[in-house]
Write a protein that holds these residues in place. Structure first.
Motif, PDB file in Angstrom:
ATOM      1  N   LEU A  94     -39.606  71.653 -31.523  1.00  0.00           N
ATOM      2  CA  LEU A  94     -39.214  70.433 -32.227  1.00  0.00           C
ATOM      3  C   LEU A  94     -39.752  69.168 -31.574  1.00  0.00           C
ATOM      4  CD1 LEU A  94     -37.698  69.143 -34.542  1.00  0.00           C
ATOM      5  CD2 LEU A  94     -35.634  69.130 -33.137  1.00  0.00           C
ATOM      6  N   SER A  95     -39.731  69.101 -30.261  1.00  0.00           N
ATOM      7  CA  SER A  95     -40.204  67.891 -29.575  1.00  0.00           C
ATOM      8  C   SER A  95     -41.681  67.639 -29.852  1.00  0.00           C
ATOM      9  CB  SER A  95     -39.959  68.001 -28.071  1.00  0.00           C
ATOM     10  OG  SER A  95     -40.651  69.116 -27.531  1.00  0.00           O
ATOM     11  N   LYS A  96     -42.471  68.697 -30.053  1.00  0.00           N
ATOM     12  CA  LYS A  96     -43.890  68.545 -30.375  1.00  0.00           C
ATOM     13  C   LYS A  96     -44.093  68.190 -31.845  1.00  0.00           C
ATOM     14  CE  LYS A  96     -46.887  71.494 -28.966  1.00  0.00           C
ATOM     15  NZ  LYS A  96     -47.577  72.796 -28.729  1.00  0.00           N
ATOM     16  N   MET A  97     -43.167  68.628 -32.698  1.00  0.00           N
ATOM     17  CA  MET A  97     -43.315  68.433 -34.130  1.00  0.00           C
ATOM     18  C   MET A  97     -42.966  67.025 -34.576  1.00  0.00           C
ATOM     19  SD  MET A  97     -41.665  72.092 -35.278  1.00  0.00           S
ATOM     20  CE  MET A  97     -41.434  71.652 -36.996  1.00  0.00           C
ATOM     21  N   LYS A  98     -42.124  66.342 -33.820  1.00  0.00           N
ATOM     22  CA  LYS A  98     -41.710  64.998 -34.219  1.00  0.00           C
ATOM     23  C   LYS A  98     -42.908  64.058 -34.284  1.00  0.00           C
ATOM     24  CE  LYS A  98     -36.835  65.038 -32.908  1.00  0.00           C
ATOM     25  NZ  LYS A  98     -35.774  64.418 -32.092  1.00  0.00           N
ATOM     26  N   ASN A  99     -42.921  63.237 -35.338  1.00  0.00           N
ATOM     27  CA  ASN A  99     -43.989  62.260 -35.583  1.00  0.00           C
ATOM     28  C   ASN A  99     -45.319  62.909 -35.949  1.00  0.00           C
ATOM     29  OD1 ASN A  99     -42.204  60.121 -34.877  1.00  0.00           O
ATOM     30  ND2 ASN A  99     -42.627  60.519 -32.708  1.00  0.00           N
ATOM     31  N   LYS A 100     -45.274  64.203 -36.304  1.00  0.00           N
ATOM     32  CA  LYS A 100     -46.487  64.894 -36.742  1.00  0.00           C
ATOM     33  C   LYS A 100     -46.181  65.719 -37.983  1.00  0.00           C
ATOM     34  CE  LYS A 100     -48.392  65.335 -32.069  1.00  0.00           C
ATOM     35  NZ  LYS A 100     -48.841  66.273 -31.009  1.00  0.00           N
ATOM     36  N   GLU A 101     -47.152  65.800 -38.868  1.00  0.00           N
ATOM     37  CA  GLU A 101     -46.995  66.655 -40.046  1.00  0.00           C
ATOM     38  C   GLU A 101     -47.435  68.064 -39.669  1.00  0.00           C
ATOM     39  OE1 GLU A 101     -48.460  66.925 -44.722  1.00  0.00           O
ATOM     40  OE2 GLU A 101     -49.551  65.672 -43.290  1.00  0.00           O
ATOM     41  N   VAL A 102     -46.583  69.030 -39.953  1.00  0.00           N
ATOM     42  CA  VAL A 102     -46.892  70.391 -39.515  1.00  0.00           C
ATOM     43  C   VAL A 102     -46.427  71.398 -40.556  1.00  0.00           C
ATOM     44  CG1 VAL A 102     -44.728  70.566 -38.222  1.00  0.00           C
ATOM     45  CG2 VAL A 102     -46.613  72.060 -37.617  1.00  0.00           C
ATOM     46  N   PHE A 103     -47.202  72.469 -40.686  1.00  0.00           N
ATOM     47  CA  PHE A 103     -46.825  73.612 -41.510  1.00  0.00           C
ATOM     48  C   PHE A 103     -46.509  74.783 -40.584  1.00  0.00           C
ATOM     49  CE2 PHE A 103     -49.367  71.067 -44.355  1.00  0.00           C
ATOM     50  CZ  PHE A 103     -48.791  71.229 -45.596  1.00  0.00           C
ATOM     51  N   VAL A 104     -45.496  75.559 -40.946  1.00  0.00           N
ATOM     52  CA  VAL A 104     -45.175  76.779 -40.212  1.00  0.00           C
ATOM     53  C   VAL A 104     -45.295  77.941 -41.190  1.00  0.00           C
ATOM     54  CG1 VAL A 104     -43.393  78.093 -39.001  1.00  0.00           C
ATOM     55  CG2 VAL A 104     -43.670  75.638 -38.544  1.00  0.00           C
ATOM     56  N   VAL A 105     -46.104  78.921 -40.815  1.00  0.00           N
ATOM     57  CA  VAL A 105     -46.314  80.101 -41.652  1.00  0.00           C
ATOM     58  C   VAL A 105     -45.670  81.292 -40.959  1.00  0.00           C
ATOM     59  CG1 VAL A 105     -48.019  81.604 -42.767  1.00  0.00           C
ATOM     60  CG2 VAL A 105     -48.504  79.156 -42.486  1.00  0.00           C
ATOM     61  N   GLU A 106     -44.670  81.882 -41.620  1.00  0.00           N
ATOM     62  CA  GLU A 106     -43.976  83.047 -41.077  1.00  0.00           C
ATOM     63  C   GLU A 106     -44.515  84.293 -41.768  1.00  0.00           C
ATOM     64  OE1 GLU A 106     -39.492  81.910 -40.340  1.00  0.00           O
ATOM     65  OE2 GLU A 106     -40.256  80.867 -42.118  1.00  0.00           O
ATOM     66  N   ALA A 107     -45.172  85.134 -40.991  1.00  0.00           N
ATOM     67  CA  ALA A 107     -45.747  86.371 -41.531  1.00  0.00           C
ATOM     68  C   ALA A 107     -45.025  87.539 -40.882  1.00  0.00           C
ATOM     69  CB  ALA A 107     -47.245  86.435 -41.249  1.00  0.00           C
ATOM     70  N   ASN A 108     -43.842  87.829 -41.391  1.00  0.00           N
ATOM     71  CA  ASN A 108     -42.995  88.853 -40.778  1.00  0.00           C
ATOM     72  C   ASN A 108     -43.145  90.189 -41.485  1.00  0.00           C
ATOM     73  OD1 ASN A 108     -42.087  86.759 -39.197  1.00  0.00           O
ATOM     74  ND2 ASN A 108     -40.258  86.416 -40.411  1.00  0.00           N
ATOM     75  N   ARG A 109     -43.250  91.227 -40.707  1.00  0.00           N
ATOM     76  CA  ARG A 109     -43.317  92.585 -41.251  1.00  0.00           C
ATOM     77  C   ARG A 109     -42.049  93.310 -40.832  1.00  0.00           C
ATOM     78  NH1 ARG A 109     -48.792  95.759 -40.509  1.00  0.00           N
ATOM     79  NH2 ARG A 109     -49.357  94.035 -41.898  1.00  0.00           N
ATOM     80  N   MET A 110     -41.186  93.571 -41.818  1.00  0.00           N
ATOM     81  CA  MET A 110     -39.913  94.217 -41.528  1.00  0.00           C
ATOM     82  C   MET A 110     -40.061  95.732 -41.700  1.00  0.00           C
ATOM     83  SD  MET A 110     -38.628  91.382 -40.860  1.00  0.00           S
ATOM     84  CE  MET A 110     -36.982  91.915 -40.371  1.00  0.00           C
ATOM     85  N   GLY A 111     -39.092  96.452 -41.169  1.00  0.00           N
ATOM     86  CA  GLY A 111     -39.130  97.901 -41.252  1.00  0.00           C
ATOM     87  C   GLY A 111     -38.530  98.510 -40.004  1.00  0.00           C
ATOM     88  N   ALA A 112     -38.915  99.764 -39.708  1.00  0.00           N
ATOM     89  CA  ALA A 112     -38.391 100.441 -38.525  1.00  0.00           C
ATOM     90  C   ALA A 112     -38.717  99.638 -37.267  1.00  0.00           C
ATOM     91  CB  ALA A 112     -38.968 101.846 -38.432  1.00  0.00           C
ATOM     92  N   THR A 113     -39.930  99.076 -37.234  1.00  0.00           N
ATOM     93  CA  THR A 113     -40.343  98.200 -36.142  1.00  0.00           C
ATOM     94  C   THR A 113     -40.738  96.857 -36.729  1.00  0.00           C
ATOM     95  OG1 THR A 113     -41.179 100.096 -34.864  1.00  0.00           O
ATOM     96  CG2 THR A 113     -41.925  97.887 -34.207  1.00  0.00           C
TER      97      THR A 113
END
Length: 207
Positions: A94-113
């Motif tokens: 959060l401290s790095k994100m303040k005053n900057k425009e940022v996108f976060v891409v979550e590429a999660n693979r769910m399952g047994a692992t």
């Protein structure tokens, strides 16, 4: 001598209290923004569940909704799970994100692992983006990979819903969430992309 010690003690107490208040203020910001982030993603997921064209897709969205609520403790309104991957990620960045425009891409693979990986996309003034990579380790902490990428003239912008396409037209083999944090770190936009629904035109394809 005693007076000097009292002055020193008073100074140390003030510094300690100020530091504690600053830490609490930061944690409050994390909680506030996390709630907005979670609610924005939940809204996208719920809308897509309701508008699913067939029972098979509706069932898939229902499963994604359950997984998202479970991993982010949506049992009670405005509850914040400080052990969640999202909370720890936001607290770290959060401290790095303040005053900057940022996108976060979550590429999660769910399952047994489960494989939990985030791409942090920093926008530059010339239209390029810098991409950083993070993964959530078995020790339940985020680790930054020693690799960054620059994508020139990257196609990633608001509204994120512009990148939502029919499942036959997208490229993603797993569910992906793209979220946008405004430069004041207050407004959060989030869009959920189920299997095959993220446009090939989006810069995420090149990450």
């Amino acid at each position: 001598m005693i007076r000097l010690l009292l002055l020193l003690l008073t100074f140390l107490l003030r510094v300690g209290v100020g530091s504690l208040q600053g830490q609490r203020g930061y944690e409050d910001d994390v909680r506030r923004i996390l709630i907005s982030w979670n609610n924005a993603t939940l809204k996208s997921l719920t809308n897509q569940y309701k508008s699913a064209s067939d029972e098979k897709r509706r069932a898939r969205y229902a499963q994604s909704l359950d997984e998202f609520k479970s991993s982010n403790e949506f049992k009670y309104w405005k509850l914040v799970d400080t052990a969640s991957a999202r909370y720890k990620f936001l607290a770290m960045l959060l401290s790095k994100m303040k005053n900057k425009e940022v996108f976060v891409v979550e590429a999660n693979r769910m399952g047994a692992t489960a494989i939990i990986r985030n791409y942090v996309v920093w926008k530059k003034n010339n239209g390029d983006v810098k991409v950083e990579y993070y993964f959530f380790s078995n020790e339940k902490r985020w680790i930054k990979e020693n690799f960054t990428m620059t994508i020139p003239n990257a196609n990633i912008s608001l509204p994120l819903s512009n990148y939502l396409v029919k499942s036959s037209e997208g490229f993603n083999n797993d569910d992906i969430i793209i979220s946008h944090f405004a430069s004041n770190a207050g407004e959060v936009t989030s869009e959920f992309f189920s299997l095959g629904t993220l446009s090939r035109n989006c810069a995420v394809k090149d990450m």
